[in-house]
Design a protein around this motif. Sequence first.
Motif, PDB file in Angstrom:
ATOM      1  N   ASN A  76       0.829  -1.210   0.000  1.00 51.24           N
ATOM      2  CA  ASN A  76       0.000   0.000   0.000  1.00 51.24           C
ATOM      3  C   ASN A  76       0.862   1.258   0.000  1.00 51.24           C
ATOM      4  OD1 ASN A  76      -2.352  -1.529   0.021  1.00 51.24           O
ATOM      5  ND2 ASN A  76      -2.539  -1.494   2.256  1.00 51.24           N
ATOM      6  N   LEU A  77       1.945   1.218   0.736  1.00 55.62           N
ATOM      7  CA  LEU A  77       2.835   2.380   0.790  1.00 55.62           C
ATOM      8  C   LEU A  77       3.485   2.658  -0.561  1.00 55.62           C
ATOM      9  CD1 LEU A  77       4.536   1.847   4.270  1.00 55.62           C
ATOM     10  CD2 LEU A  77       3.408   3.959   3.541  1.00 55.62           C
ATOM     11  N   THR A  78       3.977   1.630  -1.211  1.00 56.85           N
ATOM     12  CA  THR A  78       4.627   1.853  -2.507  1.00 56.85           C
ATOM     13  C   THR A  78       3.631   2.352  -3.545  1.00 56.85           C
ATOM     14  OG1 THR A  78       4.339  -0.509  -3.036  1.00 56.85           O
ATOM     15  CG2 THR A  78       6.452   0.172  -2.095  1.00 56.85           C
ATOM     16  N   THR A  79       2.407   1.838  -3.495  1.00 58.96           N
ATOM     17  CA  THR A  79       1.374   2.305  -4.428  1.00 58.96           C
ATOM     18  C   THR A  79       1.052   3.771  -4.184  1.00 58.96           C
ATOM     19  OG1 THR A  79       0.415   0.082  -4.561  1.00 58.96           O
ATOM     20  CG2 THR A  79      -0.977   1.938  -5.251  1.00 58.96           C
ATOM     21  N   TYR A  81       2.269   9.944  -5.784  1.00 57.18           N
ATOM     22  CA  TYR A  81       2.548  11.342  -5.422  1.00 57.18           C
ATOM     23  C   TYR A  81       4.038  11.659  -5.438  1.00 57.18           C
ATOM     24  CZ  TYR A  81      -2.357  11.429  -4.172  1.00 57.18           C
ATOM     25  OH  TYR A  81      -3.735  11.360  -4.229  1.00 57.18           O
ATOM     26  N   LYS A  82       4.786  10.968  -6.282  1.00 65.52           N
ATOM     27  CA  LYS A  82       6.206  11.264  -6.414  1.00 65.52           C
ATOM     28  C   LYS A  82       6.447  12.705  -6.865  1.00 65.52           C
ATOM     29  CE  LYS A  82       8.358   6.748  -7.299  1.00 65.52           C
ATOM     30  NZ  LYS A  82       9.400   6.878  -6.258  1.00 65.52           N
ATOM     31  N   TYR A  83       5.522  13.245  -7.642  1.00 67.84           N
ATOM     32  CA  TYR A  83       5.722  14.607  -8.127  1.00 67.84           C
ATOM     33  C   TYR A  83       5.752  15.615  -6.985  1.00 67.84           C
ATOM     34  CZ  TYR A  83       0.676  15.616  -7.577  1.00 67.84           C
ATOM     35  OH  TYR A  83      -0.594  15.826  -7.072  1.00 67.84           O
ATOM     36  N   ILE A  84       5.225  15.229  -5.829  1.00 71.74           N
ATOM     37  CA  ILE A  84       5.297  16.096  -4.650  1.00 71.74           C
ATOM     38  C   ILE A  84       6.528  15.758  -3.816  1.00 71.74           C
ATOM     39  CG2 ILE A  84       4.177  16.769  -2.489  1.00 71.74           C
ATOM     40  CD1 ILE A  84       1.496  16.322  -3.810  1.00 71.74           C
ATOM     41  N   SER A  85       6.698  14.482  -3.478  1.00 74.84           N
ATOM     42  CA  SER A  85       7.800  14.096  -2.584  1.00 74.84           C
ATOM     43  C   SER A  85       9.168  14.302  -3.223  1.00 74.84           C
ATOM     44  CB  SER A  85       7.647  12.631  -2.160  1.00 74.84           C
ATOM     45  OG  SER A  85       7.724  11.769  -3.283  1.00 74.84           O
ATOM     46  N   ASP A  86       9.242  14.249  -4.551  1.00 69.45           N
ATOM     47  CA  ASP A  86      10.529  14.400  -5.222  1.00 69.45           C
ATOM     48  C   ASP A  86      10.837  15.841  -5.601  1.00 69.45           C
ATOM     49  OD1 ASP A  86      10.536  11.691  -4.983  1.00 69.45           O
ATOM     50  OD2 ASP A  86      10.551  11.238  -7.127  1.00 69.45           O
ATOM     51  N   SER A  87       9.955  16.769  -5.260  1.00 68.17           N
ATOM     52  CA  SER A  87      10.144  18.175  -5.625  1.00 68.17           C
ATOM     53  C   SER A  87      11.085  18.870  -4.646  1.00 68.17           C
ATOM     54  CB  SER A  87       8.810  18.910  -5.634  1.00 68.17           C
ATOM     55  OG  SER A  87       7.934  18.359  -6.594  1.00 68.17           O
ATOM     56  N   TYR A  88      11.851  19.806  -5.179  1.00 71.96           N
ATOM     57  CA  TYR A  88      12.706  20.665  -4.355  1.00 71.96           C
ATOM     58  C   TYR A  88      12.004  22.003  -4.199  1.00 71.96           C
ATOM     59  CZ  TYR A  88      16.561  17.368  -4.908  1.00 71.96           C
ATOM     60  OH  TYR A  88      17.357  16.242  -4.866  1.00 71.96           O
ATOM     61  N   ILE A  89      11.758  22.400  -2.961  1.00 71.11           N
ATOM     62  CA  ILE A  89      10.994  23.625  -2.729  1.00 71.11           C
ATOM     63  C   ILE A  89      11.710  24.851  -3.268  1.00 71.11           C
ATOM     64  CG2 ILE A  89      11.908  24.205  -0.448  1.00 71.11           C
ATOM     65  CD1 ILE A  89       8.205  24.308  -1.605  1.00 71.11           C
ATOM     66  N   ILE A  90      13.031  24.793  -3.400  1.00 71.93           N
ATOM     67  CA  ILE A  90      13.744  25.943  -3.950  1.00 71.93           C
ATOM     68  C   ILE A  90      13.425  26.120  -5.435  1.00 71.93           C
ATOM     69  CG2 ILE A  90      15.606  25.713  -2.272  1.00 71.93           C
ATOM     70  CD1 ILE A  90      17.363  24.604  -4.498  1.00 71.93           C
ATOM     71  N   GLU A  91      12.822  25.121  -6.060  1.00 68.86           N
ATOM     72  CA  GLU A  91      12.438  25.218  -7.472  1.00 68.86           C
ATOM     73  C   GLU A  91      10.951  25.532  -7.628  1.00 68.86           C
ATOM     74  OE1 GLU A  91      15.694  22.297  -9.593  1.00 68.86           O
ATOM     75  OE2 GLU A  91      13.808  21.407  -8.924  1.00 68.86           O
ATOM     76  N   PHE A  92      10.356  26.098  -6.595  1.00 68.72           N
ATOM     77  CA  PHE A  92       8.926  26.394  -6.632  1.00 68.72           C
ATOM     78  C   PHE A  92       8.563  27.254  -7.832  1.00 68.72           C
ATOM     79  CE2 PHE A  92       5.142  28.859  -5.535  1.00 68.72           C
ATOM     80  CZ  PHE A  92       4.287  27.868  -5.098  1.00 68.72           C
TER      81      PHE A  92
END
Length: 577
Positions: free
Chosen positions: A17-20, A25-36
Motif C-alpha cells: 500500500n505504501l509503494t502504491t 505522489y512522487k511529483y510532490i515528494s521528489d520536488s525541491y521547494i527551492i524550485e517552486f
Amino acid sequence: MFALSLSSQDQRDLARNLTTFLSQYKYISDSYIIEFFTEDLWERLPAQWREVLCGLSFPQIADLLLDTKCQEKRYPSAWPLSLLAFRATAHALSFPRRAGQGGAVDPVEEFLKNHSQSSMLSHIFRKHVKPKKQHEIRKLGSLVKQLCDQTNCEAVVDVGSGQGHLTRFLSFGLGLSVTAIEADQRLVTMATKFDEELRCTLEKEKTRDGPSDLSKSGPSPHHVVGWVNPKASWELFLRQLREAECTAAAPSPLDCSSRKRRRNSAELDQTQAPLATGPEPSALSIPFSVSATTPPPHWSTNSFGCSPHGRHSGELAGQSDKSLVLTGLHACGDLSATLLRHFVECPHVRGITSVACCYMKITTREYPSPPGLVVAPPAPALAPAPQDPLHRPRLFADDSDGCCPGAFGYPMSSWVRGLPGHGLSYKAREGACHAMEDYLERLREGSLLLRTHCYRATLETVIREARPEMRRVGVQTIKKAHLLPFTEYARLGLARLGLPPSLLLEPGRLEAMLKQEARVVVYFSLALLLAPAVETLVLLDRIIYLQENGVKSKLLPLFDPELSPRNFVLVAMKTDC
C-alpha cells in the motif's frame, strides 16, 4: 510500553500500500521547494486542490493538513474528496510517532524543574550532554539493559558512539561491559576525556559519601577508533574489534589529583603536543586505534582471539561462545542497515536496538553514491602479527575475503525489492528526516522563519536566469535570514556564490514572487505530509528483512518526537536466547 508489532501478512500488505501510494505522489515528494518558481510547482497540483489551499493561514495548514491529533477541523471551504483522501491515507499508512500512555514520563515533567537537566537522569550523566541527548540515552539505555537481561548478555557494542554519552550510561550507570566504535578520532578523544572526568567524580563521591547506587558500575568503556564498512562481512567486523583489542594499551592508574597539574604543564610547554586522556598521540594518529581505558574483561582473551598478553592468536572470533548486543543511537545512513545485517548473520550477536537517521545517505541501486555518503577512510596496513603464518596485512576498513557485494541500505528485504514503484528518491528520503513537530509549532506561531522557503525559491530564480547551469547550488547559511529584507538576503546569497548583486530581477517580478509565500509553505507542507510515510516504508523494509531471516522484531516510538524527531527504535533478539 506501546510497541508496533504486525503479522507477516500485515507487513507485506502495508508495504504494498505504501509503494502504491507514494508512487502516485512522487511529483510532490521528489520536488525541491527551492524550485517552486523555476519548475512552476504550484501548477502541478490539481486545480481543485489549488483553489482550496491558496487561502489557508499558517495555523490552518497545521490543523487541516499535518496534525493527526486535531479532532475539530474547521474548513473555510469544502475540500475535494481527492485531497481529503490524500491526507487521510498519508496519516493512516504512517507509523504512529507517539507512544501510548503506559506510564511513560512526559518530557514536560522530565524537564519541569530545569529545562536543561533531566530529573530522571543522575547528574554525572548530564554533564556535557544536551537535553535531547539526556532524554535519548536514558530511554535507550534502559531498553538496551532490558534486552541484555533477556538475552543473558553483558557485552554491548555501541556503534557510532560519538562522544560516548550512551556508552558511559550503559557502563557506569547500568553495569554493562561496553565497547564503543566511532570513526571520528576527535570524538573518541573527547569520550575518553569525559570517561576520566566521570570516574574522578565517582571516586570523589565515594570518598565523601561512601558507596552509592553506582558503586557496582561496570568496567570503564573501551573506545575503538574505527569505520564500519557496510560492504564487509560480520567476520571482518569482529576482527576489527579483536584487532583493536589486541593493540590496547595498558590502562594508566586513575589519578584525579594530577589532572590539573598535567594541564598546567602542557600550557607551559607550547612546543609539546597537548596532553589528552585516553589514547597516546601516536596511537591516535593511526586509524582504528583504541583508547587506554580498561578493556572489557570478556573480550580481553577469548572473545576476539587475543592471548592474555594482547597477542594475536590467528583465529577469528567466530570460535568464541561469547554473546553481545549491538546498539546504534542515530546510526547514520547505511550504518543502521549494516548493523542489522551483522545481527542476522553473526551467531554471537543476540540482540539489537537500532535508531536510524539520515535516510538520504542510504545507498540504493538507483543512487549508489548519494550526496554526503561517508566513504572508507585510508586503511594502511599495520605491522603483521607474529603469530599469523600468512602475515596478512591487518586491514580494518576493507578486505577482499570479507565483502558482501550488492548490499544496499534500501531496500533490504526481498519483498519490498519486488514491489513495483518501491524506489525512493534522494529528495523523498531527505524529506523523511525533517522534524514534523517543530514545523507544526512554527506554523501555529506564524513564525517568520517560514519565509525563508520563499526567499530561497526566489533566489533560485535569480541565479538560474543568470546562470542556467547553476541548478540547486548550495548557498551557505545566512544567519537570521528571516529578519532581512529580500534584497539584503539576495546580496549575501549571491556573494557566497561569487555572483554580483546586479543580477537581481526587476522589482515588480520580485514582489510578485514574494507575495506567494503562503503557497510556497503550503506546497512544502504537502511534501512534509508524505515524510512519515516514506520513513515508515524504510523502517518497514527492515522489519520485513528481519522477518524473512526468521527474526521477529518490534518498533517502538521510544523518544518524544518533540525532543528527538527520529524517535523510532527497532528492537529484535534471536528466539533461541
